[in-house]
Design an enzyme around this catalytic site. Structure first.
Site, short mmCIF file in Angstrom:
data_model
loop_
_atom_site.label_atom_id
_atom_site.label_comp_id
_atom_site.label_asym_id
_atom_site.label_seq_id
_atom_site.Cartn_x
_atom_site.Cartn_y
_atom_site.Cartn_z
CG ASN A 1 20.67 -30.98 -16.24
OD1 ASN A 1 19.88 -31.45 -15.41
ND2 ASN A 1 21.15 -29.77 -16.14
CD GLU B 1 21.13 -27.02 -13.16
OE1 GLU B 1 21.14 -28.16 -13.67
OE2 GLU B 1 20.35 -26.13 -13.53
CG ASP C 1 13.91 -26.95 -5.97
OD1 ASP C 1 12.69 -27.01 -5.79
OD2 ASP C 1 14.48 -27.57 -6.88
CG HIS D 1 18.35 -30.62 -12.46
ND1 HIS D 1 18.24 -29.75 -13.52
CD2 HIS D 1 17.11 -30.75 -11.95
CE1 HIS D 1 16.97 -29.37 -13.63
NE2 HIS D 1 16.27 -29.97 -12.69
C1 GLP Z 1 12.82 -28.29 -11.88
C2 GLP Z 1 12.81 -28.62 -10.41
C3 GLP Z 1 13.25 -30.02 -10.18
C4 GLP Z 1 12.44 -30.96 -11.07
C5 GLP Z 1 12.69 -30.63 -12.50
C6 GLP Z 1 12.01 -31.57 -13.47
O1 GLP Z 1 14.09 -28.06 -12.35
N1 GLP Z 1 13.62 -27.75 -9.61
O2 GLP Z 1 13.09 -30.35 -8.81
O3 GLP Z 1 12.79 -32.27 -10.80
O4 GLP Z 1 12.23 -29.30 -12.70
O5 GLP Z 1 10.76 -31.06 -13.84
P1 GLP Z 1 9.68 -31.85 -14.65
O6 GLP Z 1 9.03 -32.79 -13.70
O7 GLP Z 1 8.72 -30.76 -15.09
O8 GLP Z 1 10.34 -32.52 -15.78
#
Ligand code: GLP
Length: 234
Positions: free
Chosen positions: A136, A143, A67, A138
């Site tokens: 959440n 989302e 993304d 995702h």
């Molecule tokens: C962002 C990214 C996700 C990732 C998420 C969790 O939202 N787009 O791909 O999984 O963060 O991040 P973290 O690893 O910092 O908890």
């Protein structure tokens, strides 16, 4: 789903890095799906260290990021382009033409999404995809509410996701939109590794473990896939 629990983030990162490196050793032209976020940073650090020893590690690897934010320059410190350069790409011998990250500044974002899907297909499809997990539920930027069959698309980010990523945007508000691979795009990967680290992910992991599939919990779509490994330290 195969579950592997580790005592801490270090051990989880070690295992994730060895899965990634074994993938490259088995197929030096492997097509990877790669995540951002805090969770995979330890994995990337270990991969970079190993590649300093292994000659031409990434030479023929193709990498598709999951993304990217919409509307910020590629070199903004909060962009996923910057993240990937900083944590992985500038330290390994990947060919820049094999680096794919959605262009969040494309003049027509719909066309960009189609182009991204086509590029994945032309590369032969994702072989091994790593995912982080939003608190959440995702995956990538899909989302809650995203259909399980979705392809690469533009999303409006939830308030909780924007808050969780605020540390990377000190000079401006967190972007409101992003381009993300769809859940269907991710499920087409031949192998998936989900990384979940820290107490903030405990609730999401508990819900994933129930096996219930629900559109308001995107990670639960992974139950439809036959080759998913979950690495966790929570
Ligand atoms: C962002 C990214 C996700 C990732 C998420 C969790 O939202 N787009 O791909 O999984 O963060 O991040 P973290 O690893 O910092 O908890």
């Amino acid at each position: 789903m195969k579950w592997e629990t580790f005592p801490d983030h270090e051990a989880l990162s070690e295992r994730a890095a060895s899965i990634l490196l074994d993938g490259i050793r088995a197929d030096p032209k492997i097509v990877l799906g790669l995540p951002t976020g805090n969770t995979p940073i330890g994995m990337y650090a270990r991969v970079v260290a190993a590649c300093a020893r292994e000659y031409h590690c990434f030479r023929d690897v193709v990498a598709f990021n999951l993304d990217e934010y919409v509307g910020i320059p590629k070199d903004h410190p909060g962009s996923y382009c910057s993240f990937m350069q900083h944590h992985l790409f500038e330290h390994v011998d990947i060919d820049p033409k094999n680096i794919w990250i959605p262009n969040g500044r494309a003049p027509d974002l719909k066309v960009e999404c189609t182009r991204y899907e086509r590029a994945i297909k032309n590369a032969g499809g994702l072989a091994l995809t790593f995912l982080g997990l939003g608190s959440n539920g995702h995956i990538a930027f899909n989302e809650p509410g995203t259909p399980f069959e979705s392809r690469t698309h533009v999303v409006a980010l939830s308030e909780s996701t924007r808050k969780a990523n605020a540390a990377f945007f000190l000079d401006q508000p967190v972007p409101t939109h992003a381009i993300t691979m769809g859940i269907g795009t991710i499920l087409d990967s031949r192998e998936i590794v989900l990384l979940a680290s820290g107490a903030k992910k405990r609730g999401a992991i508990a819900r994933l473990r129930t096996g219930e599939q629900a559109v308001d919990f995107p990670a639960s779509a992974l139950w439809n896939h036959s080759n998913v490994r979950v690495l966790l330290d929570v």
